[in-house]
Design a protein around this motif. Sequence first.
Motif, PDB file in Angstrom:
ATOM      1  N   MET A 125      46.394 -12.114 -75.067  1.00 52.63           N
ATOM      2  CA  MET A 125      47.716 -12.473 -74.629  1.00 52.63           C
ATOM      3  C   MET A 125      48.786 -11.801 -75.490  1.00 52.63           C
ATOM      4  O   MET A 125      49.804 -11.366 -74.974  1.00 52.63           O
ATOM      5  N   GLU A 126      48.527 -11.706 -76.781  1.00 49.35           N
ATOM      6  CA  GLU A 126      49.495 -11.064 -77.675  1.00 49.35           C
ATOM      7  C   GLU A 126      49.645  -9.578 -77.343  1.00 49.35           C
ATOM      8  O   GLU A 126      50.731  -9.022 -77.462  1.00 49.35           O
ATOM      9  N   LEU A 127      48.556  -8.937 -76.916  1.00 51.69           N
ATOM     10  CA  LEU A 127      48.636  -7.534 -76.526  1.00 51.69           C
ATOM     11  C   LEU A 127      49.576  -7.360 -75.333  1.00 51.69           C
ATOM     12  O   LEU A 127      50.341  -6.395 -75.271  1.00 51.69           O
ATOM     13  N   LEU A 128      49.553  -8.297 -74.424  1.00 49.71           N
ATOM     14  CA  LEU A 128      50.483  -8.270 -73.287  1.00 49.71           C
ATOM     15  C   LEU A 128      51.923  -8.391 -73.770  1.00 49.71           C
ATOM     16  O   LEU A 128      52.809  -7.650 -73.311  1.00 49.71           O
ATOM     17  N   PHE A 129      52.175  -9.288 -74.701  1.00 47.48           N
ATOM     18  CA  PHE A 129      53.535  -9.469 -75.215  1.00 47.48           C
ATOM     19  C   PHE A 129      54.033  -8.248 -75.979  1.00 47.48           C
ATOM     20  O   PHE A 129      55.189  -7.859 -75.852  1.00 47.48           O
ATOM     21  N   ILE A 130      53.166  -7.646 -76.777  1.00 48.89           N
ATOM     22  CA  ILE A 130      53.602  -6.479 -77.545  1.00 48.89           C
ATOM     23  C   ILE A 130      53.817  -5.291 -76.617  1.00 48.89           C
ATOM     24  O   ILE A 130      54.723  -4.479 -76.833  1.00 48.89           O
ATOM     25  N   ILE A 177      56.098   5.435 -72.632  1.00 45.48           N
ATOM     26  CA  ILE A 177      55.738   5.829 -73.998  1.00 45.48           C
ATOM     27  C   ILE A 177      55.805   4.608 -74.915  1.00 45.48           C
ATOM     28  O   ILE A 177      54.933   4.397 -75.759  1.00 45.48           O
ATOM     29  N   GLY A 178      56.841   3.790 -74.760  1.00 45.80           N
ATOM     30  CA  GLY A 178      56.968   2.570 -75.552  1.00 45.80           C
ATOM     31  C   GLY A 178      55.802   1.620 -75.357  1.00 45.80           C
ATOM     32  O   GLY A 178      55.273   1.053 -76.314  1.00 45.80           O
ATOM     33  N   ALA A 179      55.381   1.450 -74.106  1.00 48.76           N
ATOM     34  CA  ALA A 179      54.243   0.573 -73.814  1.00 48.76           C
ATOM     35  C   ALA A 179      52.967   1.102 -74.457  1.00 48.76           C
ATOM     36  O   ALA A 179      52.212   0.343 -75.083  1.00 48.76           O
ATOM     37  N   ALA A 180      52.740   2.398 -74.321  1.00 50.59           N
ATOM     38  CA  ALA A 180      51.517   2.991 -74.870  1.00 50.59           C
ATOM     39  C   ALA A 180      51.495   2.923 -76.396  1.00 50.59           C
ATOM     40  O   ALA A 180      50.482   2.534 -76.996  1.00 50.59           O
ATOM     41  N   VAL A 181      52.610   3.273 -77.018  1.00 53.49           N
ATOM     42  CA  VAL A 181      52.655   3.292 -78.491  1.00 53.49           C
ATOM     43  C   VAL A 181      52.488   1.880 -79.049  1.00 53.49           C
ATOM     44  O   VAL A 181      51.715   1.664 -79.990  1.00 53.49           O
ATOM     45  N   SER A 182      53.192   0.920 -78.478  1.00 54.14           N
ATOM     46  CA  SER A 182      53.089  -0.444 -79.009  1.00 54.14           C
ATOM     47  C   SER A 182      51.670  -0.982 -78.869  1.00 54.14           C
ATOM     48  O   SER A 182      51.162  -1.637 -79.785  1.00 54.14           O
ATOM     49  N   SER A 183      51.021  -0.681 -77.754  1.00 56.00           N
ATOM     50  CA  SER A 183      49.647  -1.152 -77.556  1.00 56.00           C
ATOM     51  C   SER A 183      48.682  -0.498 -78.538  1.00 56.00           C
ATOM     52  O   SER A 183      47.834  -1.176 -79.128  1.00 56.00           O
ATOM     53  N   VAL A 184      48.817   0.810 -78.703  1.00 57.66           N
ATOM     54  CA  VAL A 184      47.907   1.531 -79.604  1.00 57.66           C
ATOM     55  C   VAL A 184      48.109   1.074 -81.046  1.00 57.66           C
ATOM     56  O   VAL A 184      47.132   0.841 -81.777  1.00 57.66           O
ATOM     57  N   VAL A 185      49.352   0.937 -81.478  1.00 56.20           N
ATOM     58  CA  VAL A 185      49.618   0.491 -82.853  1.00 56.20           C
ATOM     59  C   VAL A 185      49.078  -0.925 -83.062  1.00 56.20           C
ATOM     60  O   VAL A 185      48.448  -1.214 -84.086  1.00 56.20           O
ATOM     61  N   TRP A 186      49.312  -1.800 -82.100  1.00 52.59           N
ATOM     62  CA  TRP A 186      48.829  -3.188 -82.204  1.00 52.59           C
ATOM     63  C   TRP A 186      47.306  -3.222 -82.336  1.00 52.59           C
ATOM     64  O   TRP A 186      46.770  -3.897 -83.218  1.00 52.59           O
ATOM     65  N   VAL A 187      46.621  -2.498 -81.469  1.00 54.56           N
ATOM     66  CA  VAL A 187      45.152  -2.499 -81.511  1.00 54.56           C
ATOM     67  C   VAL A 187      44.651  -1.878 -82.811  1.00 54.56           C
ATOM     68  O   VAL A 187      43.708  -2.390 -83.425  1.00 54.56           O
ATOM     69  N   ASP A 195      48.216 -13.267 -85.497  1.00 58.31           N
ATOM     70  CA  ASP A 195      49.239 -14.315 -85.521  1.00 58.31           C
ATOM     71  C   ASP A 195      50.153 -14.198 -86.742  1.00 58.31           C
ATOM     72  O   ASP A 195      50.985 -15.060 -86.989  1.00 58.31           O
ATOM     73  N   GLY A 196      50.010 -13.115 -87.494  1.00 59.48           N
ATOM     74  CA  GLY A 196      50.883 -12.870 -88.644  1.00 59.48           C
ATOM     75  C   GLY A 196      52.160 -12.166 -88.197  1.00 59.48           C
ATOM     76  O   GLY A 196      52.215 -11.510 -87.161  1.00 59.48           O
ATOM     77  N   GLY A 197      53.188 -12.284 -88.975  1.00 55.89           N
ATOM     78  CA  GLY A 197      54.470 -11.685 -88.606  1.00 55.89           C
ATOM     79  C   GLY A 197      54.533 -10.185 -88.809  1.00 55.89           C
ATOM     80  O   GLY A 197      55.220  -9.483 -88.075  1.00 55.89           O
ATOM     81  N   TRP A 198      53.804  -9.670 -89.812  1.00 54.44           N
ATOM     82  CA  TRP A 198      53.924  -8.249 -90.133  1.00 54.44           C
ATOM     83  C   TRP A 198      53.358  -7.344 -89.056  1.00 54.44           C
ATOM     84  O   TRP A 198      53.848  -6.239 -88.849  1.00 54.44           O
ATOM     85  N   ILE A 199      52.333  -7.783 -88.360  1.00 52.96           N
ATOM     86  CA  ILE A 199      51.776  -6.951 -87.292  1.00 52.96           C
ATOM     87  C   ILE A 199      52.801  -6.750 -86.181  1.00 52.96           C
ATOM     88  O   ILE A 199      52.907  -5.679 -85.589  1.00 52.96           O
ATOM     89  N   TRP A 200      53.594  -7.779 -85.922  1.00 49.54           N
ATOM     90  CA  TRP A 200      54.657  -7.683 -84.912  1.00 49.54           C
ATOM     91  C   TRP A 200      55.764  -6.739 -85.379  1.00 49.54           C
ATOM     92  O   TRP A 200      56.223  -5.889 -84.618  1.00 49.54           O
ATOM     93  N   VAL A 201      56.171  -6.914 -86.625  1.00 48.00           N
ATOM     94  CA  VAL A 201      57.262  -6.092 -87.164  1.00 48.00           C
ATOM     95  C   VAL A 201      56.861  -4.621 -87.180  1.00 48.00           C
ATOM     96  O   VAL A 201      57.607  -3.755 -86.692  1.00 48.00           O
ATOM     97  N   VAL A 202      55.700  -4.320 -87.721  1.00 45.68           N
ATOM     98  CA  VAL A 202      55.256  -2.931 -87.819  1.00 45.68           C
ATOM     99  C   VAL A 202      55.079  -2.316 -86.430  1.00 45.68           C
ATOM    100  O   VAL A 202      55.524  -1.196 -86.177  1.00 45.68           O
TER     101      VAL A 202
END
Length: 100
Positions: free
Chosen positions: A1-6, A35-45, A55-62
Amino acid sequence: MELLFITLGGIILGLFARYFLPNRDRHGAVLIPAIGAAVSSVVWVALTWAGWAWDGGWIWVVSLVVTALVVAAADILIGRSRKTHDEQRLQLLLSGRATA
């Protein structure tokens, strides 16, 4: 679910970049948000695989900061490249030496 949000966050950052940065007439309407969708997903994964807690804050910020930097750079670089190419093509067409 978090991957969907990011991914949604990446799309939103891409939309902001599309409409608030110059060169919006030099690329398609969906290119920068995609590009934004792809980059955010790849960085998150990648960060998840690196052991960062989802569930940490830094993964969202980065993830969102990297996405914002990449979409801004993509908008500027793609727009600049397209402008240069369009000007060269126009000069070629005006000179009468253009081929199909």
